[in-house]
Motif scaffolding. Structure first.
Motif, PDB file in Angstrom:
ATOM      1  N   GLN A  17     -58.712 -82.683   7.386  1.00 13.73           N
ATOM      2  CA  GLN A  17     -59.892 -82.366   6.587  1.00 13.73           C
ATOM      3  C   GLN A  17     -60.932 -83.469   6.675  1.00 13.73           C
ATOM      4  OE1 GLN A  17     -58.652 -81.559   2.572  1.00 13.73           O
ATOM      5  NE2 GLN A  17     -57.370 -79.820   3.144  1.00 13.73           N
ATOM      6  N   LEU A  18     -60.471 -84.713   6.551  1.00 11.47           N
ATOM      7  CA  LEU A  18     -61.380 -85.854   6.609  1.00 11.47           C
ATOM      8  C   LEU A  18     -62.061 -85.945   7.971  1.00 11.47           C
ATOM      9  CD1 LEU A  18     -59.239 -88.559   4.769  1.00 11.47           C
ATOM     10  CD2 LEU A  18     -61.251 -87.373   3.892  1.00 11.47           C
ATOM     11  N   LYS A  19     -61.296 -85.699   9.037  1.00 13.13           N
ATOM     12  CA  LYS A  19     -61.857 -85.751  10.382  1.00 13.13           C
ATOM     13  C   LYS A  19     -62.906 -84.650  10.572  1.00 13.13           C
ATOM     14  CE  LYS A  19     -59.461 -86.491  14.028  1.00 13.13           C
ATOM     15  NZ  LYS A  19     -58.436 -86.400  15.097  1.00 13.13           N
TER      16      LYS A  19
ATOM     17  N   GLN B  82     -75.581 -95.109  12.363  1.00 19.00           N
ATOM     18  CA  GLN B  82     -74.737 -94.125  11.674  1.00 19.00           C
ATOM     19  C   GLN B  82     -73.791 -93.439  12.651  1.00 19.00           C
ATOM     20  OE1 GLN B  82     -74.619 -93.637   8.289  1.00 19.00           O
ATOM     21  NE2 GLN B  82     -72.800 -92.430   8.824  1.00 19.00           N
ATOM     22  N   VAL B  83     -74.244 -93.217  13.864  1.00 23.86           N
ATOM     23  CA  VAL B  83     -73.385 -92.636  14.898  1.00 23.86           C
ATOM     24  C   VAL B  83     -72.174 -93.535  15.135  1.00 23.86           C
ATOM     25  CG1 VAL B  83     -73.247 -91.960  17.331  1.00 23.86           C
ATOM     26  CG2 VAL B  83     -75.314 -91.451  16.011  1.00 23.86           C
ATOM     27  N   ILE B  84     -72.417 -94.844  15.208  1.00 25.38           N
ATOM     28  CA  ILE B  84     -71.336 -95.809  15.452  1.00 25.38           C
ATOM     29  C   ILE B  84     -70.358 -95.831  14.288  1.00 25.38           C
ATOM     30  CG2 ILE B  84     -70.825 -98.264  15.770  1.00 25.38           C
ATOM     31  CD1 ILE B  84     -73.536 -98.487  17.216  1.00 25.38           C
ATOM     32  N   LYS B  85     -70.871 -95.842  13.069  1.00 22.27           N
ATOM     33  CA  LYS B  85     -69.989 -95.877  11.885  1.00 22.27           C
ATOM     34  C   LYS B  85     -69.103 -94.635  11.818  1.00 22.27           C
ATOM     35  CE  LYS B  85     -72.717 -98.879   8.856  1.00 22.27           C
ATOM     36  NZ  LYS B  85     -71.675 -99.927   8.853  1.00 22.27           N
ATOM     37  N   ASP B  86     -69.692 -93.474  12.080  1.00 16.92           N
ATOM     38  CA  ASP B  86     -68.915 -92.232  12.028  1.00 16.92           C
ATOM     39  C   ASP B  86     -67.862 -92.203  13.136  1.00 16.92           C
ATOM     40  OD1 ASP B  86     -70.266 -91.238   9.824  1.00 16.92           O
ATOM     41  OD2 ASP B  86     -71.804 -90.256  11.028  1.00 16.92           O
ATOM     42  N   GLN B  87     -68.217 -92.667  14.328  1.00 20.71           N
ATOM     43  CA  GLN B  87     -67.255 -92.711  15.420  1.00 20.71           C
ATOM     44  C   GLN B  87     -66.115 -93.671  15.098  1.00 20.71           C
ATOM     45  OE1 GLN B  87     -67.158 -90.904  18.621  1.00 20.71           O
ATOM     46  NE2 GLN B  87     -65.117 -91.676  18.132  1.00 20.71           N
ATOM     47  N   ASN B  88     -66.441 -94.798  14.473  1.00 19.58           N
ATOM     48  CA  ASN B  88     -65.404 -95.761  14.078  1.00 19.58           C
ATOM     49  C   ASN B  88     -64.407 -95.142  13.113  1.00 19.58           C
ATOM     50  OD1 ASN B  88     -66.389 -97.836  15.660  1.00 19.58           O
ATOM     51  ND2 ASN B  88     -67.543 -98.808  14.015  1.00 19.58           N
ATOM     52  N   MET B  89     -64.903 -94.369  12.134  1.00 20.26           N
ATOM     53  CA  MET B  89     -64.000 -93.746  11.165  1.00 20.26           C
ATOM     54  C   MET B  89     -63.154 -92.673  11.813  1.00 20.26           C
ATOM     55  SD  MET B  89     -64.006 -95.305   8.380  1.00 20.26           S
ATOM     56  CE  MET B  89     -62.833 -94.160   7.672  1.00 20.26           C
ATOM     57  N   LEU B  90     -63.707 -91.932  12.763  1.00 19.03           N
ATOM     58  CA  LEU B  90     -62.915 -90.945  13.489  1.00 19.03           C
ATOM     59  C   LEU B  90     -61.784 -91.624  14.248  1.00 19.03           C
ATOM     60  CD1 LEU B  90     -65.757 -88.631  14.873  1.00 19.03           C
ATOM     61  CD2 LEU B  90     -64.009 -87.994  13.190  1.00 19.03           C
TER      62      LEU B  90
ATOM     63  N   ASP C  60     -57.597 -91.302  13.656  1.00 21.41           N
ATOM     64  CA  ASP C  60     -56.644 -91.056  14.745  1.00 21.41           C
ATOM     65  C   ASP C  60     -55.514 -92.082  14.723  1.00 21.41           C
ATOM     66  OD1 ASP C  60     -57.885 -88.819  15.773  1.00 21.41           O
ATOM     67  OD2 ASP C  60     -59.125 -89.928  17.196  1.00 21.41           O
ATOM     68  N   MET C  61     -55.860 -93.341  14.464  1.00 22.18           N
ATOM     69  CA  MET C  61     -54.848 -94.392  14.395  1.00 22.18           C
ATOM     70  C   MET C  61     -53.892 -94.149  13.230  1.00 22.18           C
ATOM     71  SD  MET C  61     -57.210 -97.761  15.204  1.00 22.18           S
ATOM     72  CE  MET C  61     -55.821 -98.910  15.160  1.00 22.18           C
ATOM     73  N   ILE C  62     -54.443 -93.803  12.066  1.00 27.61           N
ATOM     74  CA  ILE C  62     -53.617 -93.547  10.887  1.00 27.61           C
ATOM     75  C   ILE C  62     -52.692 -92.356  11.123  1.00 27.61           C
ATOM     76  CG2 ILE C  62     -53.671 -92.809   8.468  1.00 27.61           C
ATOM     77  CD1 ILE C  62     -56.234 -94.433   8.131  1.00 27.61           C
ATOM     78  N   HIS C  63     -53.203 -91.345  11.789  1.00 25.22           N
ATOM     79  CA  HIS C  63     -52.390 -90.172  12.114  1.00 25.22           C
ATOM     80  C   HIS C  63     -51.171 -90.565  12.947  1.00 25.22           C
ATOM     81  CE1 HIS C  63     -51.250 -86.421  14.173  1.00 25.22           C
ATOM     82  NE2 HIS C  63     -51.728 -85.801  13.107  1.00 25.22           N
ATOM     83  N   GLY C  64     -51.398 -91.407  13.940  1.00 19.63           N
ATOM     84  CA  GLY C  64     -50.293 -91.868  14.781  1.00 19.63           C
ATOM     85  C   GLY C  64     -49.290 -92.705  14.007  1.00 19.63           C
ATOM     86  N   TYR C  65     -49.779 -93.569  13.127  1.00 14.61           N
ATOM     87  CA  TYR C  65     -48.876 -94.412  12.338  1.00 14.61           C
ATOM     88  C   TYR C  65     -48.042 -93.577  11.369  1.00 14.61           C
ATOM     89  CZ  TYR C  65     -51.603 -98.400  14.041  1.00 14.61           C
ATOM     90  OH  TYR C  65     -52.217 -99.342  14.841  1.00 14.61           O
TER      91      TYR C  65
ATOM     92  N   GLY D 109     -49.939-108.842  11.428  1.00 16.82           N
ATOM     93  CA  GLY D 109     -49.601-107.658  12.206  1.00 16.82           C
ATOM     94  C   GLY D 109     -50.679-106.584  12.250  1.00 16.82           C
ATOM     95  N   VAL D 110     -51.803-106.808  11.578  1.00 14.83           N
ATOM     96  CA  VAL D 110     -52.871-105.816  11.572  1.00 14.83           C
ATOM     97  C   VAL D 110     -53.593-105.819  12.923  1.00 14.83           C
ATOM     98  CG1 VAL D 110     -54.994-105.031  10.458  1.00 14.83           C
ATOM     99  CG2 VAL D 110     -53.174-106.070   9.092  1.00 14.83           C
ATOM    100  N   SER D 111     -53.841-104.638  13.447  1.00 12.35           N
ATOM    101  CA  SER D 111     -54.507-104.497  14.742  1.00 12.35           C
ATOM    102  C   SER D 111     -55.957-104.968  14.669  1.00 12.35           C
ATOM    103  CB  SER D 111     -54.460-103.035  15.182  1.00 12.35           C
ATOM    104  OG  SER D 111     -55.356-102.787  16.225  1.00 12.35           O
ATOM    105  N   GLN D 112     -56.387-105.706  15.693  1.00  4.32           N
ATOM    106  CA  GLN D 112     -57.769-106.149  15.758  1.00  4.32           C
ATOM    107  C   GLN D 112     -58.718-104.952  15.842  1.00  4.32           C
ATOM    108  OE1 GLN D 112     -58.765-109.121  15.306  1.00  4.32           O
ATOM    109  NE2 GLN D 112     -60.951-108.941  15.778  1.00  4.32           N
ATOM    110  N   THR D 113     -58.272-103.888  16.482  1.00 10.93           N
ATOM    111  CA  THR D 113     -59.090-102.681  16.576  1.00 10.93           C
ATOM    112  C   THR D 113     -59.343-102.090  15.196  1.00 10.93           C
ATOM    113  OG1 THR D 113     -58.180-102.167  18.764  1.00 10.93           O
ATOM    114  CG2 THR D 113     -59.241-100.367  17.563  1.00 10.93           C
ATOM    115  N   MET D 114     -58.301-102.029  14.365  1.00  7.25           N
ATOM    116  CA  MET D 114     -58.446-101.515  13.009  1.00  7.25           C
ATOM    117  C   MET D 114     -59.418-102.378  12.206  1.00  7.25           C
ATOM    118  SD  MET D 114     -57.458 -99.221  10.697  1.00  7.25           S
ATOM    119  CE  MET D 114     -55.853 -98.501  11.055  1.00  7.25           C
ATOM    120  N   ILE D 115     -59.316-103.684  12.360  1.00  9.86           N
ATOM    121  CA  ILE D 115     -60.205-104.599  11.646  1.00  9.86           C
ATOM    122  C   ILE D 115     -61.655-104.360  12.035  1.00  9.86           C
ATOM    123  CG2 ILE D 115     -60.819-107.031  11.300  1.00  9.86           C
ATOM    124  CD1 ILE D 115     -57.849-107.697  11.835  1.00  9.86           C
TER     125      ILE D 115
END
Length: 295
Positions: free
Chosen positions: A31-33, A65-73, A77-82, A150-156
């Motif tokens: 839903q969020l995606k 805004q395009v960049i921020k929205d893409q970052n959240m998408l 995806d990362m949270i879904h995998g975890y 242990g936090v991913s640099q990508t997530m940060i």
């Protein structure tokens, strides 16, 4: 203390609540995606429309805004995998008292992302359960980005509230323009762009100054910071050249009667040089991360 008390009272961690919450989080992610993708599509359409109307400076602002929205998408995806990984390894979580190494990245990233995804109640519940299982200290290490957390640099980077760099916005805008057959024409001498470049240059100089004032533990640390300082110096020098080029462009454009092609070539040169700068900064960040994990 909580774990010791549970052991004394014969309590056992039950995975049923965690598994149920993880399974609820996955449809919530969908839903969020969906909502975020709609916002992303609108923002990107706005950028294309601005470019077609020759409002290229405004498009450069809107692309944020395009960049921020893409970052959240990407974060979703990362949270879904975890979440899927924890569901698969739920029995392991029940058997051990400390977070297993193979799950450390997944757990740490979920703990870090939870307070930064406020519209995601299931993730808040997952964070509470994981905190009760592995302890508040482990959760705080991840949330506060302490050493070896242990936090991913990508997530940060994806969840950073800071505005994206001018280089990043220029790259995305250039890609959008190219995909839609639009010749990008930006006034690189505008006061907004020049001001932002000065701010970024000062940030680099501040990092260099901090590096010079550090006390080193050993020769390896000293050598590493020497490399970083040299790299920052190269970046700062490049920024100075670009500022000078912008000033020269202002002077030249006032004396010429060109049809605008000169502005386009300057923008193209700028993008090429800035792309090299981004590569250098990425290598620098990668080296820093590796050293942090070795410590």
């Amino acid at each position: 203390m909580g774990k010791k008390l549970d052991a004394l009272l014969g309590r056992k961690f039950k995975t049923s609540k965690l598994k149920t919450t993880l399974n609820l989080a996955i449809p919530r992610l969908s839903q969020l995606k969906k909502h975020r993708l709609a916002r992303f599509t609108i923002a990107r359409s706005d950028v294309i429309q601005l470019l077609r109307l020759n409002h290229h400076q405004q498009a450069l602002l809107r692309v944020e805004q395009v960049i921020k929205d893409q970052n959240m998408l990407d974060v979703y995806d990362m949270i879904h995998g975890y979440c899927n990984l924890l569901i698969q390894r739920i029995n392991l979580i029940e058997q051990v008292n400390e977070c297993p190494k193979e799950l450390e990245e997944a757990v740490s990233n979920l703990l870090y992302g939870a307070p930064r995804c406020g519209e995601f109640p299931e993730l808040q519940e997952i964070r509470a359960i994981l905190t009760s299982r592995f302890g508040k200290e482990f959760a705080d290490d991840a949330s506060e980005l302490r050493r070896n957390c242990g936090v991913s640099q990508t997530m940060i980077q994806k969840l950073s509230p800071a505005q994206s760099t001018l280089d990043c916005r220029m790259k995305i805008l250039t890609d959008i323009a190219k995909e839609n057959g639009i010749i990008l024409q930006l006034d690189l001498s505008s006061s907004e762009i020049r001001k932002e470049k000065v701010v970024e240059k000062k940030k680099i100089e501040k990092k260099m100054s901090f590096s010079e004032s550090k006390n080193y533990k050993d020769a390896t640390d000293a050598a590493q910071d020497a490399f970083e300082s040299a790299a920052y110096a190269a970046i700062a020098a490049r920024a100075a050249v670009e500022l000078a080029r912008s000033e020269s462009f202002v002077s030249d454009s006032s004396d010429s009667n060109s049809d605008g092609n000169e502005s386009f070539h300057s923008a193209k040169d700028y993008i090429t040089s800035q792309g090299q700068q981004v590569n250098l900064e990425n290598k620098l960040n990668s080296t820093k991360i590796k050293r942090l994990y070795r410590q």
